[in-house]
Motif scaffolding. Sequence first.
Motif, PDB file in Angstrom:
ATOM      1  N   LEU A  84       0.811  -1.195  -0.022  1.00 34.28           N
ATOM      2  CA  LEU A  84       0.081   0.049  -0.063  1.00 34.28           C
ATOM      3  C   LEU A  84       0.943   1.309  -0.056  1.00 34.28           C
ATOM      4  CD1 LEU A  84      -2.519  -1.382   2.837  1.00 34.28           C
ATOM      5  CD2 LEU A  84      -3.182  -0.859   0.375  1.00 34.28           C
ATOM      6  N   ARG A  85       0.830   1.969  -0.950  1.00 28.21           N
ATOM      7  CA  ARG A  85       1.664   3.023  -1.207  1.00 28.21           C
ATOM      8  C   ARG A  85       0.975   4.459  -1.397  1.00 28.21           C
ATOM      9  NH1 ARG A  85       7.205   1.128  -1.909  1.00 28.21           N
ATOM     10  NH2 ARG A  85       6.951  -0.799  -0.688  1.00 28.21           N
ATOM     11  N   THR A  86       0.003   4.323  -2.249  1.00 29.63           N
ATOM     12  CA  THR A  86      -0.652   5.658  -2.784  1.00 29.63           C
ATOM     13  C   THR A  86      -1.967   5.894  -2.152  1.00 29.63           C
ATOM     14  OG1 THR A  86      -1.563   4.769  -4.738  1.00 29.63           O
ATOM     15  CG2 THR A  86       0.540   5.581  -4.824  1.00 29.63           C
ATOM     16  N   GLU A  87      -2.530   7.048  -2.120  1.00 32.47           N
ATOM     17  CA  GLU A  87      -3.887   7.097  -1.820  1.00 32.47           C
ATOM     18  C   GLU A  87      -4.965   6.210  -2.612  1.00 32.47           C
ATOM     19  OE1 GLU A  87      -7.825   9.942  -2.355  1.00 32.47           O
ATOM     20  OE2 GLU A  87      -6.571   8.683  -3.636  1.00 32.47           O
ATOM     21  N   GLN A  88      -4.808   6.045  -3.967  1.00 32.33           N
ATOM     22  CA  GLN A  88      -5.456   5.189  -4.837  1.00 32.33           C
ATOM     23  C   GLN A  88      -5.398   3.784  -4.208  1.00 32.33           C
ATOM     24  OE1 GLN A  88      -7.454   6.460  -7.361  1.00 32.33           O
ATOM     25  NE2 GLN A  88      -8.317   4.457  -7.542  1.00 32.33           N
ATOM     26  N   ASP A  89      -4.195   3.219  -3.859  1.00 33.64           N
ATOM     27  CA  ASP A  89      -4.019   1.980  -3.251  1.00 33.64           C
ATOM     28  C   ASP A  89      -5.170   1.868  -2.151  1.00 33.64           C
ATOM     29  OD1 ASP A  89      -1.913   1.645  -5.068  1.00 33.64           O
ATOM     30  OD2 ASP A  89      -0.619   1.861  -3.593  1.00 33.64           O
ATOM     31  N   PHE A  90      -5.176   2.749  -1.004  1.00 35.90           N
ATOM     32  CA  PHE A  90      -6.222   2.797   0.060  1.00 35.90           C
ATOM     33  C   PHE A  90      -7.600   2.875  -0.488  1.00 35.90           C
ATOM     34  CE2 PHE A  90      -2.028   3.806   2.054  1.00 35.90           C
ATOM     35  CZ  PHE A  90      -2.002   3.012   3.194  1.00 35.90           C
ATOM     36  N   PHE A  91      -7.648   3.463  -1.402  1.00 39.97           N
ATOM     37  CA  PHE A  91      -9.155   3.726  -1.965  1.00 39.97           C
ATOM     38  C   PHE A  91      -9.691   2.394  -2.509  1.00 39.97           C
ATOM     39  CE2 PHE A  91     -11.925   3.872  -5.473  1.00 39.97           C
ATOM     40  CZ  PHE A  91     -12.976   4.836  -5.058  1.00 39.97           C
ATOM     41  N   ASP A  92      -8.706   1.901  -3.339  1.00 42.16           N
ATOM     42  CA  ASP A  92      -8.854   0.487  -4.023  1.00 42.16           C
ATOM     43  C   ASP A  92      -9.427  -0.528  -2.877  1.00 42.16           C
ATOM     44  OD1 ASP A  92      -8.894   1.631  -6.477  1.00 42.16           O
ATOM     45  OD2 ASP A  92      -6.945   0.741  -6.678  1.00 42.16           O
ATOM     46  N   MET A  93      -8.534  -0.531  -2.209  1.00 42.85           N
ATOM     47  CA  MET A  93      -8.756  -1.659  -0.747  1.00 42.85           C
ATOM     48  C   MET A  93      -9.969  -1.322  -0.119  1.00 42.85           C
ATOM     49  SD  MET A  93      -6.058  -2.295   2.492  1.00 42.85           S
ATOM     50  CE  MET A  93      -6.315  -0.736   2.826  1.00 42.85           C
ATOM     51  N   THR A  94     -10.204   0.054   0.193  1.00 42.91           N
ATOM     52  CA  THR A  94     -11.516   0.239   0.778  1.00 42.91           C
ATOM     53  C   THR A  94     -12.591   0.024   0.079  1.00 42.91           C
ATOM     54  OG1 THR A  94     -10.360   1.571   2.125  1.00 42.91           O
ATOM     55  CG2 THR A  94     -12.756   1.803   2.334  1.00 42.91           C
ATOM     56  N   ALA A  95     -12.655   0.189  -1.248  1.00 45.17           N
ATOM     57  CA  ALA A  95     -13.790  -0.016  -1.904  1.00 45.17           C
ATOM     58  C   ALA A  95     -14.069  -1.264  -2.126  1.00 45.17           C
ATOM     59  CB  ALA A  95     -13.282   0.846  -3.581  1.00 45.17           C
ATOM     60  N   ALA A  96     -13.046  -2.142  -2.407  1.00 41.95           N
ATOM     61  CA  ALA A  96     -13.267  -3.715  -2.500  1.00 41.95           C
ATOM     62  C   ALA A  96     -13.930  -4.181  -1.166  1.00 41.95           C
ATOM     63  CB  ALA A  96     -11.873  -4.293  -2.796  1.00 41.95           C
ATOM     64  N   TYR A  97     -13.515  -3.839  -0.084  1.00 44.14           N
ATOM     65  CA  TYR A  97     -14.082  -4.286   1.067  1.00 44.14           C
ATOM     66  C   TYR A  97     -15.707  -3.513   1.128  1.00 44.14           C
ATOM     67  CZ  TYR A  97     -16.381  -4.139   5.610  1.00 44.14           C
ATOM     68  OH  TYR A  97     -17.359  -4.310   6.525  1.00 44.14           O
ATOM     69  N   GLU A  99     -17.847  -3.307  -1.215  1.00 44.42           N
ATOM     70  CA  GLU A  99     -18.527  -4.189  -2.090  1.00 44.42           C
ATOM     71  C   GLU A  99     -18.853  -5.677  -1.467  1.00 44.42           C
ATOM     72  OE1 GLU A  99     -16.982  -3.856  -6.004  1.00 44.42           O
ATOM     73  OE2 GLU A  99     -17.650  -5.649  -6.582  1.00 44.42           O
ATOM     74  N   ARG A 100     -17.669  -6.278  -0.695  1.00 44.77           N
ATOM     75  CA  ARG A 100     -18.158  -7.459  -0.012  1.00 44.77           C
ATOM     76  C   ARG A 100     -19.014  -7.165   1.130  1.00 44.77           C
ATOM     77  NH1 ARG A 100     -14.001 -11.160  -1.744  1.00 44.77           N
ATOM     78  NH2 ARG A 100     -15.286 -12.879  -0.364  1.00 44.77           N
ATOM     79  N   ALA A 101     -19.002  -6.034   1.643  1.00 47.36           N
ATOM     80  CA  ALA A 101     -19.849  -5.936   3.040  1.00 47.36           C
ATOM     81  C   ALA A 101     -21.261  -5.702   2.260  1.00 47.36           C
ATOM     82  CB  ALA A 101     -19.196  -4.734   3.701  1.00 47.36           C
ATOM     83  N   ARG A 102     -21.307  -4.943   1.318  1.00 50.62           N
ATOM     84  CA  ARG A 102     -22.838  -4.624   0.862  1.00 50.62           C
ATOM     85  C   ARG A 102     -23.295  -5.895   0.383  1.00 50.62           C
ATOM     86  NH1 ARG A 102     -22.881  -1.643  -3.711  1.00 50.62           N
ATOM     87  NH2 ARG A 102     -25.396  -1.352  -3.367  1.00 50.62           N
ATOM     88  N   ALA A 103     -22.664  -6.987  -0.312  1.00 46.99           N
ATOM     89  CA  ALA A 103     -23.128  -8.062  -0.759  1.00 46.99           C
ATOM     90  C   ALA A 103     -23.568  -8.896   0.506  1.00 46.99           C
ATOM     91  CB  ALA A 103     -22.119  -8.919  -1.602  1.00 46.99           C
ATOM     92  N   ASP A 104     -23.156  -8.474   1.558  1.00 47.01           N
ATOM     93  CA  ASP A 104     -23.452  -9.389   2.859  1.00 47.01           C
ATOM     94  C   ASP A 104     -24.706  -8.740   3.447  1.00 47.01           C
ATOM     95  OD1 ASP A 104     -21.834 -11.423   2.219  1.00 47.01           O
ATOM     96  OD2 ASP A 104     -20.213 -11.036   3.997  1.00 47.01           O
ATOM     97  N   ASN A 105     -25.184  -7.849   2.902  1.00 44.00           N
ATOM     98  CA  ASN A 105     -26.150  -6.866   3.653  1.00 44.00           C
ATOM     99  C   ASN A 105     -25.723  -6.164   4.928  1.00 44.00           C
ATOM    100  OD1 ASN A 105     -28.542  -6.590   2.024  1.00 44.00           O
ATOM    101  ND2 ASN A 105     -28.644  -8.774   2.147  1.00 44.00           N
ATOM    102  N   VAL A 106     -24.294  -5.952   4.937  1.00 41.74           N
ATOM    103  CA  VAL A 106     -23.744  -4.916   5.984  1.00 41.74           C
ATOM    104  C   VAL A 106     -24.381  -3.573   5.584  1.00 41.74           C
ATOM    105  CG1 VAL A 106     -21.721  -4.195   7.017  1.00 41.74           C
ATOM    106  CG2 VAL A 106     -22.042  -6.529   6.558  1.00 41.74           C
ATOM    107  N   ARG A 107     -24.854  -2.999   6.554  1.00 39.65           N
ATOM    108  CA  ARG A 107     -25.537  -1.675   6.448  1.00 39.65           C
ATOM    109  C   ARG A 107     -24.764  -0.463   6.905  1.00 39.65           C
ATOM    110  NH1 ARG A 107     -28.657  -4.239   3.760  1.00 39.65           N
ATOM    111  NH2 ARG A 107     -30.796  -4.036   4.000  1.00 39.65           N
ATOM    112  N   HIS A 108     -23.836  -0.784   7.703  1.00 40.15           N
ATOM    113  CA  HIS A 108     -23.192   0.191   8.379  1.00 40.15           C
ATOM    114  C   HIS A 108     -21.592  -0.553   9.161  1.00 40.15           C
ATOM    115  CE1 HIS A 108     -21.873   3.389  11.273  1.00 40.15           C
ATOM    116  NE2 HIS A 108     -21.900   2.318  12.272  1.00 40.15           N
TER     117      HIS A 108
END
Length: 354
Positions: A84-97, A99-108
């Motif tokens: 993890l080096r750049t702002e985009q790396d942290f963004f991509d990692m968080t966005a991927a999470y 997506e997984r959370a939403r697929a599991d019906n995590v609301r918060h």
Amino acid sequence: MSSSAATSVSPPLSSTMQAFIAAMPKTELHLHIEGTLEPELLFALAQRNQVALPYSSVEALRAAYAFSDLQSFLDLYYAGANVLRTEQDFFDMTAAYIERARADNVRHAEIFFDPQTHTERGIDIGIVFAGIARALRAAREQHGFSSAMIMSFLRHLSEEEAFATLEAALPLRSHYADLWHGIGLDSAERGNPPEKFERVFARCKELGFHLVAHAGEEGPPAYILGALDVLKVERIDHGVRSEEDPQLMQRLIQQQMPLTVCPLSNLKLCVVDEMAQHNLARLLRAGLAVTVNSDDPAYFGGYMNDNYLAVAGALALTRDELLQLARNGINASFLPADDKTRLSNELEQFAATQ
Ligand code: HPA
Ligand code: ZN
């Protein structure tokens, strides 16, 4: 964790129970964002940033995820974060999470991040905040996915270093006032008792942050007491070893102190030998405010629904018990009262249609 249960085989979970778990609205209160870095993304980021990895393939890396205890995991987890080096790396990692959370019906989701893992490598703390927050804000705007950030201190480092991290982060506070609500304490528990961080937690309390700490994962019940009485936390992360101290158990019940339990984590880090021996159901049935969470899902073999499915099957949880776990998660969150009510209503409507 004490248990008299011998080896047992749990019956397969019915498809209606699986569907129930999948559809139930949930909260995630114990999630390390660096622990969501899946091997595929880790490899992609290594390539993007030209970081050499000591593994020849995604499969070889995944095969290395066999842990004997917390430290054996932390060694790989910190090494993985090196891509993890750049702002985009942290963004991509968080966005991927997300997506997984939403697929599991995590609301918060209330998300831990460890700035010291990155600043020690020369990454600016502002990059860490910016990438994570950009993904969380986009999810809120696009999908109504709500979240909070919990900045965690690494307990294997000194209190002085925690203070330095706090100092570096405070100028950013006004930029992230919509997200940064909490302070946590993680990393190697044994030998790093809560008392080591008494002063910095007192300062964070003065500053108005919500306070949480990992305690009673591998460490003794005395660390849970220390987290409560010395650090003055509002939730205990893990806390499964509270069962060894009956007086502490009574106190946790009486205060309805939330425990953010992470079943698959406990299994993978050998806190329990088998899921059938996990004490989540005993704690729940004794009246503790336990919640279900995924900790470091990329490393421990499952996200939110996988954790619910694992305990529902192994511990024969009823629908009412599953609902109670979800209710506990809403109550234990840092959400404002209005949002808690809205989410509770959604959960009770879901329950009524089942
Ligand atoms: N325990 C302590 N520190 C951690 C963990 C955990 O489960 N995951 C990431 N950092
Ligand atoms: Zn954790």
